[in-house]
Design a protein around this motif. Structure first.
Motif, PDB file in Angstrom:
ATOM      1  N   GLY A 113       5.120  13.986 -11.172  1.00 58.64           N
ATOM      2  CA  GLY A 113       5.886  13.577 -10.005  1.00 58.64           C
ATOM      3  C   GLY A 113       5.230  14.009  -8.703  1.00 58.64           C
ATOM      4  O   GLY A 113       5.004  13.199  -7.799  1.00 58.64           O
ATOM      5  N   ILE A 114       4.913  15.287  -8.615  1.00 59.21           N
ATOM      6  CA  ILE A 114       4.269  15.795  -7.393  1.00 59.21           C
ATOM      7  C   ILE A 114       2.850  15.257  -7.276  1.00 59.21           C
ATOM      8  O   ILE A 114       2.393  14.902  -6.174  1.00 59.21           O
ATOM      9  N   GLY A 115       2.133  15.183  -8.409  1.00 59.85           N
ATOM     10  CA  GLY A 115       0.753  14.678  -8.364  1.00 59.85           C
ATOM     11  C   GLY A 115       0.676  13.250  -7.860  1.00 59.85           C
ATOM     12  O   GLY A 115      -0.116  12.935  -6.957  1.00 59.85           O
ATOM     13  N   LEU A 116       1.498  12.364  -8.425  1.00 56.50           N
ATOM     14  CA  LEU A 116       1.496  10.976  -7.972  1.00 56.50           C
ATOM     15  C   LEU A 116       2.005  10.864  -6.545  1.00 56.50           C
ATOM     16  O   LEU A 116       1.517  10.025  -5.769  1.00 56.50           O
ATOM     17  N   GLY A 117       2.983  11.705  -6.175  1.00 56.21           N
ATOM     18  CA  GLY A 117       3.499  11.670  -4.812  1.00 56.21           C
ATOM     19  C   GLY A 117       2.436  12.040  -3.785  1.00 56.21           C
ATOM     20  O   GLY A 117       2.327  11.413  -2.730  1.00 56.21           O
ATOM     21  N   VAL A 118       1.649  13.065  -4.091  1.00 56.94           N
ATOM     22  CA  VAL A 118       0.577  13.480  -3.179  1.00 56.94           C
ATOM     23  C   VAL A 118      -0.495  12.401  -3.075  1.00 56.94           C
ATOM     24  O   VAL A 118      -0.971  12.056  -1.981  1.00 56.94           O
ATOM     25  N   LEU A 119      -0.897  11.835  -4.221  1.00 58.03           N
ATOM     26  CA  LEU A 119      -1.933  10.796  -4.211  1.00 58.03           C
ATOM     27  C   LEU A 119      -1.499   9.568  -3.426  1.00 58.03           C
ATOM     28  O   LEU A 119      -2.267   9.038  -2.611  1.00 58.03           O
ATOM     29  N   THR A 120      -0.273   9.101  -3.658  1.00 57.96           N
ATOM     30  CA  THR A 120       0.194   7.916  -2.943  1.00 57.96           C
ATOM     31  C   THR A 120       0.454   8.207  -1.468  1.00 57.96           C
ATOM     32  O   THR A 120       0.285   7.330  -0.622  1.00 57.96           O
ATOM     33  N   GLY A 121       0.851   9.439  -1.157  1.00 57.76           N
ATOM     34  CA  GLY A 121       1.040   9.799   0.239  1.00 57.76           C
ATOM     35  C   GLY A 121      -0.269   9.828   1.010  1.00 57.76           C
ATOM     36  O   GLY A 121      -0.331   9.434   2.178  1.00 57.76           O
ATOM     37  N   ILE A 127      -3.737   0.097  -2.897  1.00 53.61           N
ATOM     38  CA  ILE A 127      -3.317  -0.518  -4.164  1.00 53.61           C
ATOM     39  C   ILE A 127      -2.596   0.500  -5.046  1.00 53.61           C
ATOM     40  O   ILE A 127      -1.565   0.195  -5.663  1.00 53.61           O
ATOM     41  N   LEU A 128      -3.114   1.733  -5.110  1.00 55.10           N
ATOM     42  CA  LEU A 128      -2.477   2.768  -5.913  1.00 55.10           C
ATOM     43  C   LEU A 128      -1.063   3.042  -5.427  1.00 55.10           C
ATOM     44  O   LEU A 128      -0.130   3.198  -6.235  1.00 55.10           O
ATOM     45  N   ASP A 129      -0.891   3.089  -4.135  1.00 52.64           N
ATOM     46  CA  ASP A 129       0.427   3.346  -3.553  1.00 52.64           C
ATOM     47  C   ASP A 129       1.411   2.243  -3.934  1.00 52.64           C
ATOM     48  O   ASP A 129       2.539   2.510  -4.358  1.00 52.64           O
ATOM     49  N   GLN A 130       0.986   0.996  -3.812  1.00 47.71           N
ATOM     50  CA  GLN A 130       1.861  -0.123  -4.148  1.00 47.71           C
ATOM     51  C   GLN A 130       2.199  -0.148  -5.634  1.00 47.71           C
ATOM     52  O   GLN A 130       3.338  -0.418  -6.026  1.00 47.71           O
ATOM     53  N   ALA A 131       1.219   0.163  -6.469  1.00 51.77           N
ATOM     54  CA  ALA A 131       1.446   0.155  -7.918  1.00 51.77           C
ATOM     55  C   ALA A 131       2.451   1.229  -8.316  1.00 51.77           C
ATOM     56  O   ALA A 131       3.347   0.987  -9.135  1.00 51.77           O
ATOM     57  N   VAL A 132       2.312   2.423  -7.746  1.00 54.19           N
ATOM     58  CA  VAL A 132       3.225   3.512  -8.079  1.00 54.19           C
ATOM     59  C   VAL A 132       4.626   3.217  -7.559  1.00 54.19           C
ATOM     60  O   VAL A 132       5.621   3.499  -8.240  1.00 54.19           O
ATOM     61  N   THR A 191       8.467  11.555  -7.070  1.00 59.43           N
ATOM     62  CA  THR A 191       7.258  10.873  -6.581  1.00 59.43           C
ATOM     63  C   THR A 191       7.511  10.230  -5.223  1.00 59.43           C
ATOM     64  O   THR A 191       6.712  10.403  -4.286  1.00 59.43           O
ATOM     65  N   ARG A 192       8.598   9.522  -5.089  1.00 59.55           N
ATOM     66  CA  ARG A 192       8.885   8.830  -3.826  1.00 59.55           C
ATOM     67  C   ARG A 192       9.176   9.827  -2.706  1.00 59.55           C
ATOM     68  O   ARG A 192       8.755   9.629  -1.558  1.00 59.55           O
ATOM     69  N   LEU A 193       9.897  10.903  -3.026  1.00 59.48           N
ATOM     70  CA  LEU A 193      10.192  11.906  -2.013  1.00 59.48           C
ATOM     71  C   LEU A 193       8.921  12.623  -1.564  1.00 59.48           C
ATOM     72  O   LEU A 193       8.700  12.843  -0.360  1.00 59.48           O
ATOM     73  N   THR A 194       8.066  12.988  -2.522  1.00 60.17           N
ATOM     74  CA  THR A 194       6.806  13.667  -2.181  1.00 60.17           C
ATOM     75  C   THR A 194       5.900  12.751  -1.377  1.00 60.17           C
ATOM     76  O   THR A 194       5.260  13.180  -0.409  1.00 60.17           O
ATOM     77  N   ARG A 195       5.838  11.478  -1.763  1.00 63.44           N
ATOM     78  CA  ARG A 195       5.018  10.510  -1.026  1.00 63.44           C
ATOM     79  C   ARG A 195       5.467  10.408   0.427  1.00 63.44           C
ATOM     80  O   ARG A 195       4.643  10.446   1.355  1.00 63.44           O
ATOM     81  N   THR A 196       6.774  10.286   0.633  1.00 60.98           N
ATOM     82  CA  THR A 196       7.297  10.171   2.000  1.00 60.98           C
ATOM     83  C   THR A 196       7.012  11.431   2.811  1.00 60.98           C
ATOM     84  O   THR A 196       6.615  11.352   3.984  1.00 60.98           O
ATOM     85  N   THR A 197       7.186  12.587   2.187  1.00 63.00           N
ATOM     86  CA  THR A 197       6.953  13.855   2.886  1.00 63.00           C
ATOM     87  C   THR A 197       5.491  14.007   3.275  1.00 63.00           C
ATOM     88  O   THR A 197       5.163  14.406   4.408  1.00 63.00           O
TER      89      THR A 197
END
Length: 209
Positions: A113-121, A127-132, A191-197
Motif C-alpha cells: 500500500g505505502i510502496g505503490l502510493g509513494v511510486l504513484t505519487g 502510466i503507472l499512476d493511471q494503472a494503479v 495506496t490512494r491516500l499515500t499517493r495524494t499525500t
C-alpha cells in the motif's frame, strides 16, 4: 485528560448495551426453533425439546434471557454452542488463526500500500499512476466476499498457484490467498491516500526550495 477518558469510558456503556441488545433481538427474531434444528430432519421428542429449552433458558421471558446473556458476558461466560461445546473454546481455537491472518494481511497492506502510493505519487499522471488508480478503483468496487470467491476459484482451483483452502493455519503459504484478499480493500485506500499525500507534499514550498 482524565475527564476525557472517563467520559469515553462512560459512553461505552450505552453503546455496549445497545449493540448487545440489537444483536440479541436480531438473533431472537430469526425464524425457526434452534432446539428443533439440533435434531435436523429427525422427529424431536416433545419432552426432550422442553428439557433442552429449559436447559438453555429459552423458556424464560425475553428480558430474562437477555439479562442472563449479559450477565454471562460480563463474567466471561459466552455460553455453549448447540454441539455442547463452550463458545469460549471455539473462540480460543479460532483466535490464533485470526491473529496470524490479520498480521499477514497487515504486512501486505503496509508494504504494497505505502510502496505503490509513494511510486504513484512520485509519477503522478504517468502510466503507472493511471494503472494503479484503475486497479484500486476496481478493488474498492468489488465486495470482499465476491473477490474472495473469484480469487479462490481462479488462482487456487484453476491456476493452482496457491492452496485454495487453509488446512494447516501454521503453514504461511496457505494463508497467502486469504491474506491478500483481506488486505486488498485497505491496501487500495492506503495506496490512494499515500499517493495524494506524496503528490501534495511534492508541490509544497519547502520541497521546491
Amino acid at each position: 485528560m482524565g475527564r476525557f477518558v472517563a467520559r469515553r469510558l462512560l459512553q461505552m456503556i450505552p453503546v455496549f448495551i445497545g449493540t448487545t441488545l440489537l444483536i440479541f433481538l436480531m438473533v431472537y427474531s430469526l425464524p425457526g426453533d434452534p432446539v428443533k434444528a439440533m435434531f435436523g430432519s429427525k422427529a424431536a421428542d416433545p419432552a426432550t425439546v422442553a428439557k433442552l429449552r429449559h436447559d438453555y433458558g429459552l423458556d424464560q421471558p425475553l428480558i430474562q434471557q437477555y439479562w442472563d446473556y449479559i450477565s454471562g458476558l460480563l463474567q466471561g461466560d459466552f455460553g455453549q454452542s448447540f454441539t455442547g461445546r463452550p463458545v469460549s473454546d471455539l473462540l480460543s481455537d479460532a483466535f490464533p488463526v485470526t491473529i496470524r491472518l490479520a498480521l499477514f494481511a497487515f504486512v501486505i497492506e503496509l508494504v504494497f500500500g505505502i510502496g505503490l502510493g509513494v511510486l504513484t505519487g512520485l509519477r503522478r499522471g504517468k502510466i503507472l499512476d493511471q494503472a494503479v488508480l484503475i486497479f484500486t478503483l476496481i478493488v474498492v468496487s468489488i465486495p470482499v466476499f465476491v473477490l474472495g470467491n473469484m480469487a479462490q476459484f481462479v488462482i487456487g482451483v484453476k491456476w493452482k498457484l496457491v492452496a485454495p483452502t487453509v488446512r494447516d493455519s501454521e503453514d504461511l503459504t496457505q494463508l497467502i490467498l486469504p491474506a491478500v484478499v483481506l488486505a486488498l480493500l485497505s491496501l487500495a485506500y492506503v495506496t490512494r491516500l499515500t499517493r495524494t499525500t506524496v503528490a501534495e507534499n511534492l508541490r509544497a514550498d519547502y520541497i521546491r526550495t
